[in-house]
Write an enzyme that holds these catalytic residues in place. Sequence first.
Site, mmCIF file in Angstrom:
data_model
loop_
_atom_site.group_PDB
_atom_site.id
_atom_site.type_symbol
_atom_site.label_atom_id
_atom_site.label_comp_id
_atom_site.label_asym_id
_atom_site.label_seq_id
_atom_site.Cartn_x
_atom_site.Cartn_y
_atom_site.Cartn_z
ATOM 1 C CB THR A 67 -2.888 -1.521 -6.733
ATOM 2 O OG1 THR A 67 -3.877 -0.488 -6.540
ATOM 3 C CG2 THR A 67 -3.214 -2.704 -5.854
ATOM 4 C CG ASP A 147 -0.735 4.844 -23.716
ATOM 5 O OD1 ASP A 147 -1.809 5.449 -23.522
ATOM 6 O OD2 ASP A 147 -0.013 4.420 -22.802
ATOM 7 C CB ALA A 205 -0.545 -9.070 -17.122
ATOM 8 N NE ARG A 207 -7.511 -3.144 -12.066
ATOM 9 C CZ ARG A 207 -6.342 -3.177 -11.460
ATOM 10 N NH1 ARG A 207 -5.414 -4.033 -11.867
ATOM 11 N NH2 ARG A 207 -6.078 -2.361 -10.453
ATOM 12 C CG ASP A 236 -2.294 -12.371 -13.658
ATOM 13 O OD1 ASP A 236 -2.223 -13.376 -12.924
ATOM 14 O OD2 ASP A 236 -2.208 -11.205 -13.232
ATOM 15 C CD GLU A 241 -9.626 -10.521 -11.606
ATOM 16 O OE1 GLU A 241 -9.331 -9.967 -10.515
ATOM 17 O OE2 GLU A 241 -8.863 -10.519 -12.580
ATOM 18 C CG HIS A 258 -5.586 -9.631 -10.583
ATOM 19 N ND1 HIS A 258 -6.711 -8.860 -10.684
ATOM 20 C CD2 HIS A 258 -4.540 -8.770 -10.716
ATOM 21 C CE1 HIS A 258 -6.372 -7.598 -10.880
ATOM 22 N NE2 HIS A 258 -5.058 -7.520 -10.895
ATOM 23 N N GLY A 261 1.592 -9.220 -10.667
ATOM 24 C CA GLY A 261 2.356 -8.250 -9.897
ATOM 25 C C GLY A 261 2.681 -8.692 -8.487
ATOM 26 C CE1 TYR A 262 -1.381 -9.451 -5.678
ATOM 27 C CE2 TYR A 262 -1.558 -11.502 -4.491
ATOM 28 C CZ TYR A 262 -2.049 -10.258 -4.796
ATOM 29 O OH TYR A 262 -3.218 -9.839 -4.222
#
Length: 377
Positions: A67, A147, A205, A207, A236, A241, A258, A261-262
């Site tokens: 990750t 940022d 998307a 955390r 997402d 979780e 979540h 990124g899958y």
Amino acid sequence: MNIFIDENIPYAEDFFAELGNITRFAGRELTAEQVSVADILLVRSITKVNSQLLNQAKNLSFVGTATIGEDHIDKTLLQQKGITFTSAPGCNAISVAEYVISSLYVLSEKYNFNLLDKTVSIIGVGNIGKALQNKLMALGINLLLCDPERDQTEEDFVDLEYALTHADIVTFHTPLTSTGKNPTFHLLNEENIHLLKQDVCLINASRGEVIDNQALLAEAIRREKQNELPIKLVLDVWENEPTPLLELIEYTDIASAHIAGYSLEGKARGTEMLYQSVCQHLNLPIVKRLDKLLPVPSVTNLVLNNEYQSETQLKAAIHLVYDPRRDDALFRNLLAKNGFDWLRKNYPIRREWSSLKLERITNNEKGLNFLKIGFDI
């Protein structure tokens, strides 16, 4: 050599079988007793690598996470124990960026707006934020970049208050941090959530804990009671979780487990990066390559009809490869019955835009735009 690998890391046998004995494990169920015989441990974000997990690890010399995020890893502990650590920065950046844009086109259909007329704030401009930035810039969309680590030092960055106040779309892509000068825990919270526009699209998307979910639910309820425009919401990731705030799901337009990124490419890219790091750790040659392992996608070619507008073509091509409404339906229908982790473990194959070749583009400008956002031309 005993190599312990999370069950959701793909192509592990292809990459690691020749290096040692592979043991697969469920990410949330890994025990210290299991790790006691491990030489190499490869995890994903749901496994907390801490003193409790490693208190019997006598042989462990290498820990890797497939990750970008590293908040689940006690890196100080690993350093103290002399255990080599690596992550996979950027492995799923393209996948997450494509999830976000695909979701935005769903919202544009549902609420009848033109994405090109909107201003997008990207909160967090690391690997994922930059990938999203590049794709949105190719589409000609106005961007605000924020940022927390850099907004005071770079001229092109705006502060968080400005980013929340002036954007039609706000999308979060920061790591999760709770200490330091600019912690991202509850970056969006009850004190600043009122800064969002009335017709805002909000996406997380990154955390789950980056957004205070209770504050978000309270704001959604408040807008509903006062007959204000609702937040167009894509989530997402969730606080706590694998037990998301169920009441909040009712106020989302797109909800998923979540999995931004899958994509197959994103997950497999992470495996390849870990393999390369393990080989370097063991002073072994790198002989395996991802491009030799990926299967042929179910749809490989798309012929475009130039009578249509480029925006229509683009949306059709994007949703042909991946439409997040599929994952939203799975989430709503199966979460209560099967659970959050089951949805992740049994995630259907999803490809990235680069798996689709677009043909017969006679207009060079249109073809260039397709190429810039990631399709094969």
